[in-house]
Scaffold this motif. Structure first.
Motif, PDB file in Angstrom:
ATOM      1  N   GLU A  14       0.976  -1.087   0.077  1.00 24.63           N
ATOM      2  CA  GLU A  14      -0.048   0.036   0.027  1.00 24.63           C
ATOM      3  C   GLU A  14       0.917   1.326   0.018  1.00 24.63           C
ATOM      4  O   GLU A  14       0.583   2.230  -0.749  1.00 24.63           O
ATOM      5  CB  GLU A  14      -0.961  -0.189   1.280  1.00 24.63           C
ATOM      6  CG  GLU A  14      -2.055   1.068   1.004  1.00 24.63           C
ATOM      7  CD  GLU A  14      -2.926   0.969   2.297  1.00 24.63           C
ATOM      8  OE1 GLU A  14      -3.319   2.124   2.420  1.00 24.63           O
ATOM      9  OE2 GLU A  14      -2.916   0.097   2.953  1.00 24.63           O
ATOM     10  N   SER A  18       0.998   4.136  -2.996  1.00 23.69           N
ATOM     11  CA  SER A  18       0.630   5.413  -2.544  1.00 23.69           C
ATOM     12  C   SER A  18       1.690   6.394  -3.082  1.00 23.69           C
ATOM     13  O   SER A  18       1.554   7.416  -3.609  1.00 23.69           O
ATOM     14  CB  SER A  18       0.278   5.582  -1.001  1.00 23.69           C
ATOM     15  OG  SER A  18      -0.810   4.767  -0.825  1.00 23.69           O
ATOM     16  N   VAL A  21       1.559   6.803  -7.153  1.00 24.10           N
ATOM     17  CA  VAL A  21       0.615   7.380  -7.246  1.00 24.10           C
ATOM     18  C   VAL A  21       0.856   8.831  -7.179  1.00 24.10           C
ATOM     19  O   VAL A  21       0.594   9.892  -7.968  1.00 24.10           O
ATOM     20  CB  VAL A  21      -0.789   7.243  -6.706  1.00 24.10           C
ATOM     21  CG1 VAL A  21      -1.974   7.901  -6.776  1.00 24.10           C
ATOM     22  CG2 VAL A  21      -1.238   5.788  -7.275  1.00 24.10           C
ATOM     23  N   THR A  27      -1.813  10.573 -12.482  1.00 24.46           N
ATOM     24  CA  THR A  27      -2.461   9.694 -11.879  1.00 24.46           C
ATOM     25  C   THR A  27      -2.867   9.836 -10.494  1.00 24.46           C
ATOM     26  O   THR A  27      -4.148   9.229 -10.188  1.00 24.46           O
ATOM     27  CB  THR A  27      -1.087   8.453 -11.798  1.00 24.46           C
ATOM     28  OG1 THR A  27      -0.600   8.373 -12.835  1.00 24.46           O
ATOM     29  CG2 THR A  27      -1.457   7.312 -10.903  1.00 24.46           C
ATOM     30  N   ALA A  28      -2.310  10.918  -9.838  1.00 24.95           N
ATOM     31  CA  ALA A  28      -3.032  11.342  -8.649  1.00 24.95           C
ATOM     32  C   ALA A  28      -4.289  11.820  -8.552  1.00 24.95           C
ATOM     33  O   ALA A  28      -5.290  11.610  -8.043  1.00 24.95           O
ATOM     34  CB  ALA A  28      -1.939  12.173  -7.743  1.00 24.95           C
ATOM     35  N   TYR A  30      -6.341  11.280 -11.149  1.00 20.59           N
ATOM     36  CA  TYR A  30      -7.158  10.186 -11.545  1.00 20.59           C
ATOM     37  C   TYR A  30      -7.750   9.432 -10.452  1.00 20.59           C
ATOM     38  O   TYR A  30      -9.058   9.069 -10.256  1.00 20.59           O
ATOM     39  CB  TYR A  30      -6.513   9.125 -12.637  1.00 20.59           C
ATOM     40  CG  TYR A  30      -7.363   8.252 -13.186  1.00 20.59           C
ATOM     41  CD1 TYR A  30      -8.501   8.311 -13.945  1.00 20.59           C
ATOM     42  CD2 TYR A  30      -6.989   6.884 -12.711  1.00 20.59           C
ATOM     43  CE1 TYR A  30      -9.091   7.355 -14.596  1.00 20.59           C
ATOM     44  CE2 TYR A  30      -7.861   5.867 -13.120  1.00 20.59           C
ATOM     45  CZ  TYR A  30      -9.103   6.008 -13.976  1.00 20.59           C
ATOM     46  OH  TYR A  30      -9.584   5.075 -14.515  1.00 20.59           O
ATOM     47  N   VAL A  31      -6.524   9.027  -9.690  1.00 19.46           N
ATOM     48  CA  VAL A  31      -7.156   8.347  -8.388  1.00 19.46           C
ATOM     49  C   VAL A  31      -8.015   8.980  -7.342  1.00 19.46           C
ATOM     50  O   VAL A  31      -9.051   8.723  -6.774  1.00 19.46           O
ATOM     51  CB  VAL A  31      -5.781   7.689  -7.547  1.00 19.46           C
ATOM     52  CG1 VAL A  31      -6.223   7.221  -6.073  1.00 19.46           C
ATOM     53  CG2 VAL A  31      -5.078   6.785  -8.602  1.00 19.46           C
ATOM     54  N   GLU A  32      -7.705  10.367  -7.266  1.00 25.16           N
ATOM     55  CA  GLU A  32      -8.842  11.224  -6.476  1.00 25.16           C
ATOM     56  C   GLU A  32     -10.170  11.272  -7.078  1.00 25.16           C
ATOM     57  O   GLU A  32     -11.130  11.113  -6.413  1.00 25.16           O
ATOM     58  CB  GLU A  32      -8.292  12.682  -6.447  1.00 25.16           C
ATOM     59  CG  GLU A  32      -8.982  13.583  -5.481  1.00 25.16           C
ATOM     60  CD  GLU A  32      -8.254  14.729  -5.468  1.00 25.16           C
ATOM     61  OE1 GLU A  32      -9.142  15.868  -5.091  1.00 25.16           O
ATOM     62  OE2 GLU A  32      -7.098  14.906  -5.678  1.00 25.16           O
ATOM     63  N   LEU A  34     -11.230   8.813  -9.011  1.00 24.02           N
ATOM     64  CA  LEU A  34     -12.087   7.536  -8.663  1.00 24.02           C
ATOM     65  C   LEU A  34     -12.676   7.315  -7.058  1.00 24.02           C
ATOM     66  O   LEU A  34     -13.382   7.022  -6.894  1.00 24.02           O
ATOM     67  CB  LEU A  34     -11.015   6.551  -8.777  1.00 24.02           C
ATOM     68  CG  LEU A  34     -10.541   6.260 -10.564  1.00 24.02           C
ATOM     69  CD1 LEU A  34      -9.656   5.107 -10.472  1.00 24.02           C
ATOM     70  CD2 LEU A  34     -11.896   5.889 -11.211  1.00 24.02           C
ATOM     71  N   GLU A  35     -11.873   7.908  -6.268  1.00 29.60           N
ATOM     72  CA  GLU A  35     -12.018   7.991  -4.898  1.00 29.60           C
ATOM     73  C   GLU A  35     -13.414   8.849  -4.551  1.00 29.60           C
ATOM     74  O   GLU A  35     -14.372   8.379  -3.629  1.00 29.60           O
ATOM     75  CB  GLU A  35     -11.076   8.457  -4.035  1.00 29.60           C
ATOM     76  CG  GLU A  35      -9.872   7.482  -3.852  1.00 29.60           C
ATOM     77  CD  GLU A  35      -8.747   8.039  -3.257  1.00 29.60           C
ATOM     78  OE1 GLU A  35      -8.646   9.170  -2.822  1.00 29.60           O
ATOM     79  OE2 GLU A  35      -7.847   7.266  -2.885  1.00 29.60           O
TER      80      GLU A  35
END
Length: 76
Positions: A14, A18, A21, A27-28, A30-32, A34-35
């Motif tokens: 993990e 992290s 990302v 990418t960060a 995109y992940v944000e 998605l969250e």
């Protein structure tokens, strides 16, 4: 069962993800995104509780068992 080694490996993984990302802005972002989508979905969806799921599964299995018993009685 000792799962300490597995838990440590999961924490390490993990952290690595992290860091990877966080090192890339695209990418960060995109992940944000998605969250945030998951958070909105969880707020708008009424998921059944674990107890409700267990009760439904119990009911299903009981009905299936009863149906199997009736089928066996008919075959005799």
């Amino acid at each position: 069962m000792d799962v300490e080694e597995l838990e440590e490996a999961a924490r390490s993984y993990e952290e690595q993800v992290s860091e990877a990302v966080a090192s890339d802005e695209e990418t960060a972002a995109y992940v944000e995104d998605l969250e945030q989508r998951v958070d909105q979905l969880e707020e708008s969806t009424d998921l059944p509780s674990g107890d409700a799921l267990a009760a439904e599964l119990t009911r299903f299995l009981r009905e299936r068992e009863e149906d199997d018993g009736e089928d066996a009685a008919r075959e005799q």
